[in-house]
Write a protein that holds these residues in place. Structure first.
Motif, PDB file in Angstrom:
ATOM      1  N   CYS A 120       0.774  -1.242   0.112  1.00 55.81           N
ATOM      2  CA  CYS A 120      -0.134  -0.144  -0.009  1.00 55.81           C
ATOM      3  C   CYS A 120       0.978   1.302   0.125  1.00 55.81           C
ATOM      4  N   ILE A 121       0.581   2.248  -0.412  1.00 48.72           N
ATOM      5  CA  ILE A 121       0.928   3.662  -0.388  1.00 48.72           C
ATOM      6  C   ILE A 121      -0.073   4.733   0.140  1.00 48.72           C
ATOM      7  N   THR A 138      -3.389  -0.894  -2.585  1.00 52.17           N
ATOM      8  CA  THR A 138      -4.089   0.299  -2.638  1.00 52.17           C
ATOM      9  C   THR A 138      -3.306   1.620  -2.428  1.00 52.17           C
ATOM     10  N   LEU A 139      -3.545   2.680  -3.011  1.00 51.31           N
ATOM     11  CA  LEU A 139      -3.083   4.037  -2.978  1.00 51.31           C
ATOM     12  C   LEU A 139      -4.227   4.869  -2.228  1.00 51.31           C
ATOM     13  N   ASP A 141      -4.301   8.622  -1.201  1.00 49.36           N
ATOM     14  CA  ASP A 141      -3.710   9.726  -1.693  1.00 49.36           C
ATOM     15  C   ASP A 141      -3.580  10.956  -0.725  1.00 49.36           C
ATOM     16  N   LYS A 157      -7.518   2.900  -5.967  1.00 50.27           N
ATOM     17  CA  LYS A 157      -6.809   4.227  -6.176  1.00 50.27           C
ATOM     18  C   LYS A 157      -7.850   5.219  -5.519  1.00 50.27           C
ATOM     19  N   GLU A 273       0.097   6.409 -10.820  1.00 50.56           N
ATOM     20  CA  GLU A 273       0.327   5.395  -9.515  1.00 50.56           C
ATOM     21  C   GLU A 273       1.359   4.370  -9.828  1.00 50.56           C
ATOM     22  N   ARG A 277       5.213   3.372  -8.020  1.00 47.44           N
ATOM     23  CA  ARG A 277       5.905   2.001  -7.576  1.00 47.44           C
ATOM     24  C   ARG A 277       7.017   1.509  -8.340  1.00 47.44           C
TER      25      ARG A 277
END
Length: 278
Positions: A120-121, A138-139, A141, A157, A273, A277
């Protein structure tokens, strides 16, 4: 988990009967609550699960979350040099790095009892609340909020400045759901247990709530509370029933969501995205 569930249920019944509160909760009760939070953070229990094609709340899990507020004392904590008061500290994050998940500095906050999967980010500033489940890849933001008990699938996203609402009470109500592969544009709002079906793409600044109709042009029907899988959705305004009111000119309009076939083109947001990565 059956023992943990029975222990939480017993505590809930005692709390509802007025037999126990934050001042009288002993070490056994706190040990149960700690084990419960650890199970949430490990992804071993979830606030909602899909059964026979429908999302259903796990009532005992939501009860356990509420018990953590009702059976703990308010106390001071420190985070980022700022003192604050709460019943729980923020989540420890040592386990995230081992599975390739990043939470960037200067403003990412993860509350106890939240789960983040691998790869994840989580960009700063952003916040994930207790009981939330964020799936692999999953991102989250900048300026995003993931509300209590929200269930976020894999490879989702979530665009910047997006709110995923929390649904903690009543305990029988399912929370907000974003299924696998969903992409939300910046500034979206998803609230009140709305379900976004897998691989759907939602345009920026779209409001998804059960009170706003979804005009599904694929099945040619009006639905509430969900966006079917494989849809491209965007906000539009339709004529309101009070359009002819004497107090204003030019008509009145109310928000609606229009859902169409999902195009197969590559999304710019997905491309951006992917670059993060690499």
């Amino acid at each position: 988990m059956s023992t943990l569930q029975s222990d939480v249920t017993e505590l809930w019944d005692r709390k509802q009967a007025g037999e126990i509160d934050a001042q009288s909760a002993g070490s056994d009760a706190i040990d149960t609550l700690e084990a419960f939070l650890e199970a949430l953070e490990a992804g071993e229990v979830r606030a909602a699960e899909k059964r026979d094609g429908e999302w259903e709340a796990n009532e005992w899990v939501k009860q356990g979350i509420l018990l953590n507020f009702g059976l703990r004392e308010n106390q001071p904590f420190g985070y980022g040099g700022v003192d604050h008061y709460d019943v729980l500290p923020l989540r420890e994050t040592e386990d995230l790095g081992a599975r390739g998940t990043r939470n960037t500095p200067n403003g990412t906050a993860i509350r106890r009892g939240a789960y983040l999967g691998k790869d994840c980010i989580m960009m700063s500033p952003s916040f994930v609340n207790i009981g939330a489940y964020v799936g692999d890849g999953t991102l989250v933001d900048s300026c995003d909020t993931i509300g209590s008990c929200a269930q976020i699938g894999e490879n989702v996203k979530i665009g910047a400045n997006t709110l995923i609402g929390g649904v903690l009470e009543p305990v029988e109500n399912a929370p907000v759901i974003l299924e696998d592969g969903v992409s939300l544009g910046a500034g979206c709002r998803v609230t009140s247990g709305f379900v976004v079906g897998e691989n759907s793409v939602v345009g920026e600044n779209t409001l998804l709530t059960p009170r706003i109709p979804v005009y599904d042009l694929v099945e040619e029907e009006i639905i509430y509370g969900e966006l079917p899988p494989e849809r491209r959705a965007f906000i539009r305004y339709v004529e309101s029933s009070v359009s002819d009111h004497d107090l204003f000119e030019g008509g009145a309009y109310k928000p609606a969501v229009v859902a169409t076939d999902l195009e197969t083109e590559t999304l710019e947001a997905t491309e951006r995205e992917d670059a993060l990565r690499e």
